[in-house]
Design a protein around this motif. Sequence first.
Motif, short mmCIF file in Angstrom:
data_model
loop_
_atom_site.label_atom_id
_atom_site.label_comp_id
_atom_site.label_asym_id
_atom_site.label_seq_id
_atom_site.Cartn_x
_atom_site.Cartn_y
_atom_site.Cartn_z
N GLY A 29 0.82 -1.21 0.00
CA GLY A 29 0.00 0.00 0.00
C GLY A 29 0.85 1.26 0.00
O GLY A 29 2.04 1.22 -0.30
N ILE A 30 0.21 2.36 0.34
CA ILE A 30 0.90 3.66 0.39
C ILE A 30 1.08 4.05 1.85
O ILE A 30 0.13 4.05 2.62
CB ILE A 30 0.10 4.73 -0.36
CG1 ILE A 30 -0.08 4.31 -1.82
CG2 ILE A 30 0.81 6.08 -0.29
CD1 ILE A 30 -1.02 5.18 -2.61
N ILE B 183 12.97 6.21 10.76
CA ILE B 183 11.81 6.05 9.89
C ILE B 183 12.39 5.69 8.53
O ILE B 183 13.10 6.49 7.92
CB ILE B 183 10.96 7.34 9.83
CG1 ILE B 183 10.48 7.69 11.24
CG2 ILE B 183 9.79 7.15 8.87
CD1 ILE B 183 9.76 9.02 11.35
N CYS B 184 12.12 4.49 8.07
CA CYS B 184 12.83 3.92 6.93
C CYS B 184 12.22 4.25 5.57
O CYS B 184 12.85 3.97 4.54
CB CYS B 184 12.91 2.40 7.09
SG CYS B 184 13.67 1.90 8.65
N VAL B 185 11.01 4.80 5.52
CA VAL B 185 10.37 5.15 4.26
C VAL B 185 9.86 6.59 4.33
O VAL B 185 9.79 7.17 5.40
CB VAL B 185 9.21 4.18 3.92
CG1 VAL B 185 9.72 2.80 3.60
CG2 VAL B 185 8.22 4.11 5.06
N THR B 186 9.51 7.14 3.19
CA THR B 186 9.03 8.52 3.15
C THR B 186 7.52 8.58 2.98
O THR B 186 6.91 7.64 2.47
CB THR B 186 9.70 9.30 1.99
OG1 THR B 186 9.39 8.64 0.77
CG2 THR B 186 11.20 9.37 2.18
N ASP B 187 6.95 9.68 3.39
CA ASP B 187 5.51 9.88 3.30
C ASP B 187 5.06 9.78 1.84
O ASP B 187 5.66 10.38 0.96
CB ASP B 187 5.14 11.25 3.88
CG ASP B 187 3.65 11.39 4.10
OD1 ASP B 187 3.05 10.50 4.73
OD2 ASP B 187 3.09 12.40 3.65
N GLY B 188 4.01 8.99 1.60
CA GLY B 188 3.48 8.83 0.25
C GLY B 188 4.16 7.75 -0.57
O GLY B 188 3.79 7.50 -1.71
N GLN B 189 5.15 7.08 0.01
CA GLN B 189 5.88 6.03 -0.69
C GLN B 189 5.05 4.75 -0.76
O GLN B 189 4.39 4.38 0.19
CB GLN B 189 7.20 5.75 0.02
CG GLN B 189 8.05 4.67 -0.63
CD GLN B 189 9.37 4.46 0.10
OE1 GLN B 189 9.89 5.35 0.74
NE2 GLN B 189 9.91 3.26 -0.01
N VAL B 190 5.10 4.06 -1.89
CA VAL B 190 4.46 2.76 -2.02
C VAL B 190 5.35 1.74 -1.32
O VAL B 190 6.56 1.70 -1.55
CB VAL B 190 4.27 2.37 -3.50
CG1 VAL B 190 3.70 0.97 -3.62
CG2 VAL B 190 3.36 3.38 -4.20
N VAL B 191 4.75 0.94 -0.44
CA VAL B 191 5.51 -0.08 0.29
C VAL B 191 4.98 -1.46 -0.07
O VAL B 191 3.80 -1.64 -0.35
CB VAL B 191 5.45 0.13 1.82
CG1 VAL B 191 6.13 1.42 2.21
CG2 VAL B 191 4.03 0.10 2.35
N GLU B 192 5.87 -2.40 -0.09
CA GLU B 192 5.55 -3.79 -0.36
C GLU B 192 5.30 -4.51 0.97
O GLU B 192 5.66 -4.01 2.03
CB GLU B 192 6.72 -4.47 -1.07
CG GLU B 192 7.05 -3.91 -2.42
CD GLU B 192 6.14 -4.40 -3.51
OE1 GLU B 192 5.66 -5.54 -3.41
OE2 GLU B 192 5.90 -3.65 -4.46
N GLU C 244 -2.26 2.73 3.32
CA GLU C 244 -3.51 2.70 2.56
C GLU C 244 -3.44 1.58 1.53
O GLU C 244 -2.51 1.50 0.74
CB GLU C 244 -3.74 4.02 1.83
CG GLU C 244 -4.99 4.02 0.97
CD GLU C 244 -5.12 5.25 0.10
OE1 GLU C 244 -6.10 5.29 -0.66
OE2 GLU C 244 -4.27 6.15 0.16
N ALA C 245 -4.45 0.71 1.56
CA ALA C 245 -4.53 -0.38 0.59
C ALA C 245 -5.96 -0.46 0.08
O ALA C 245 -6.89 -0.61 0.88
CB ALA C 245 -4.12 -1.70 1.23
N MET C 246 -6.13 -0.30 -1.21
CA MET C 246 -7.45 -0.39 -1.84
C MET C 246 -8.46 0.54 -1.17
O MET C 246 -9.56 0.14 -0.81
CB MET C 246 -7.92 -1.83 -1.85
CG MET C 246 -7.03 -2.73 -2.68
SD MET C 246 -7.45 -4.47 -2.63
CE MET C 246 -9.07 -4.43 -3.33
N LYS C 247 -8.06 1.77 -0.94
CA LYS C 247 -8.90 2.83 -0.35
C LYS C 247 -9.22 2.61 1.13
O LYS C 247 -10.01 3.32 1.70
CB LYS C 247 -10.20 3.01 -1.13
CG LYS C 247 -10.04 3.22 -2.60
CD LYS C 247 -9.47 4.57 -2.89
CE LYS C 247 -9.40 4.78 -4.41
NZ LYS C 247 -8.56 5.81 -4.80
N LEU C 248 -8.59 1.64 1.77
CA LEU C 248 -8.77 1.41 3.20
C LEU C 248 -7.53 1.90 3.94
O LEU C 248 -6.40 1.59 3.55
CB LEU C 248 -8.99 -0.08 3.50
CG LEU C 248 -10.26 -0.69 2.93
CD1 LEU C 248 -10.28 -2.19 3.18
CD2 LEU C 248 -11.49 -0.04 3.54
#
Length: 140
Positions: free
Chosen positions: A72-73, A121-130, A102-106
């Motif tokens: 998600g994001i 904090i290992c990722v940035t705001d708005g980044q897509v994560v697996e 956020e995943a599928m609008k949830l």
Amino acid sequence: MKETNIRKYAELMKELGLTGLEITEENSKVRLERSIAAPAEETLYSVPGTAANMQTAAGSKDYISVKSPIVGIFYTAPAENADPYVSIGDTVKKGQTLCIVEAMKLMNEIASNEDGVISEICVTDGQVVEYGTELFRIRR
């Protein structure tokens, strides 16, 4: 959409290492998702509200790694102009919300399962994560 096309897309996902793909053709829409299995002794994940979305970082018992339980994001705050849930150096308590994925609008809240201090904090705001992406490191 024909089954043969869906199978081709699924094979392409596997070949490219993708965990999600959405295809829109004419009036049909198909979303494919797959999970990638990881060695159980190495990685622990959870869906929000369960007990194991953290793992001790490799080589250190002083840190806990918080990983994404879903694709998600990543969002640091509940709204665009709101303060982030946590920042580096913040003390967190068990059950405290750290972020949203956020995943599928949830909007899925990711909570801390242990007390500690946010050290990274290992990722940035708005980044897509697996699935399994390291989001935070928490010092015990």
